[in-house]
Design a protein around this motif. Sequence first.
Motif, mmCIF file in Angstrom:
data_model
loop_
_atom_site.group_PDB
_atom_site.id
_atom_site.type_symbol
_atom_site.label_atom_id
_atom_site.label_comp_id
_atom_site.label_asym_id
_atom_site.label_seq_id
_atom_site.Cartn_x
_atom_site.Cartn_y
_atom_site.Cartn_z
ATOM 1 N N LEU A 45 0.781 -1.365 0.105
ATOM 2 C CA LEU A 45 0.016 0.230 -0.065
ATOM 3 C C LEU A 45 0.908 1.311 -0.132
ATOM 4 N N GLU A 46 1.897 1.211 0.944
ATOM 5 C CA GLU A 46 2.920 2.468 0.786
ATOM 6 C C GLU A 46 3.423 2.622 -0.462
ATOM 7 N N ALA A 47 4.060 1.487 -1.055
ATOM 8 C CA ALA A 47 4.393 1.576 -2.693
ATOM 9 C C ALA A 47 3.650 2.126 -3.593
ATOM 10 N N ALA A 48 2.072 1.518 -3.622
ATOM 11 C CA ALA A 48 1.301 1.855 -4.350
ATOM 12 C C ALA A 48 1.054 3.490 -4.356
ATOM 13 N N LYS A 49 1.126 4.080 -2.862
ATOM 14 C CA LYS A 49 0.626 5.054 -2.713
ATOM 15 C C LYS A 49 1.853 6.225 -3.211
ATOM 16 N N SER A 50 3.081 5.802 -3.039
ATOM 17 C CA SER A 50 4.167 6.589 -3.660
ATOM 18 C C SER A 50 4.273 6.614 -5.291
ATOM 19 N N ASP A 51 3.888 5.401 -5.610
ATOM 20 C CA ASP A 51 3.721 5.523 -7.288
ATOM 21 C C ASP A 51 2.628 6.253 -7.975
ATOM 22 N N ASP A 52 1.672 6.665 -7.159
ATOM 23 C CA ASP A 52 0.367 7.211 -7.629
ATOM 24 C C ASP A 52 0.588 8.260 -8.564
ATOM 25 N N GLY A 53 1.460 9.090 -8.546
ATOM 26 C CA GLY A 53 1.757 10.292 -9.182
ATOM 27 C C GLY A 53 2.686 10.105 -10.377
ATOM 28 N N LYS A 54 3.508 8.955 -10.593
ATOM 29 C CA LYS A 54 4.655 8.823 -11.286
ATOM 30 C C LYS A 54 4.295 8.070 -12.484
ATOM 31 N N ASP A 55 3.408 8.377 -13.364
ATOM 32 C CA ASP A 55 2.820 7.859 -14.604
ATOM 33 C C ASP A 55 3.491 8.379 -15.684
#
Length: 55
Positions: A45-55
């Motif tokens: 969940l922490e990894a997904a949250k930190s990846d949210d804005g990195k597309d």
Amino acid sequence: MEEPNSERIITPMPKSLVEALDNYRFETRAPSRAEAIRRLIQLGLEAAKSDDGKD
């Protein structure tokens, strides 16, 4: 760390995933499979949250 109103979730998994989970549990000295699962979910969940804005 269990919250007062915890819910039990039962999820079937392939044997290979259970073996990987058990390996993680023993490598990190988690006291139980349930704790290892909680830790991995939290990490995911922490990894997904930190990846949210990195597309």
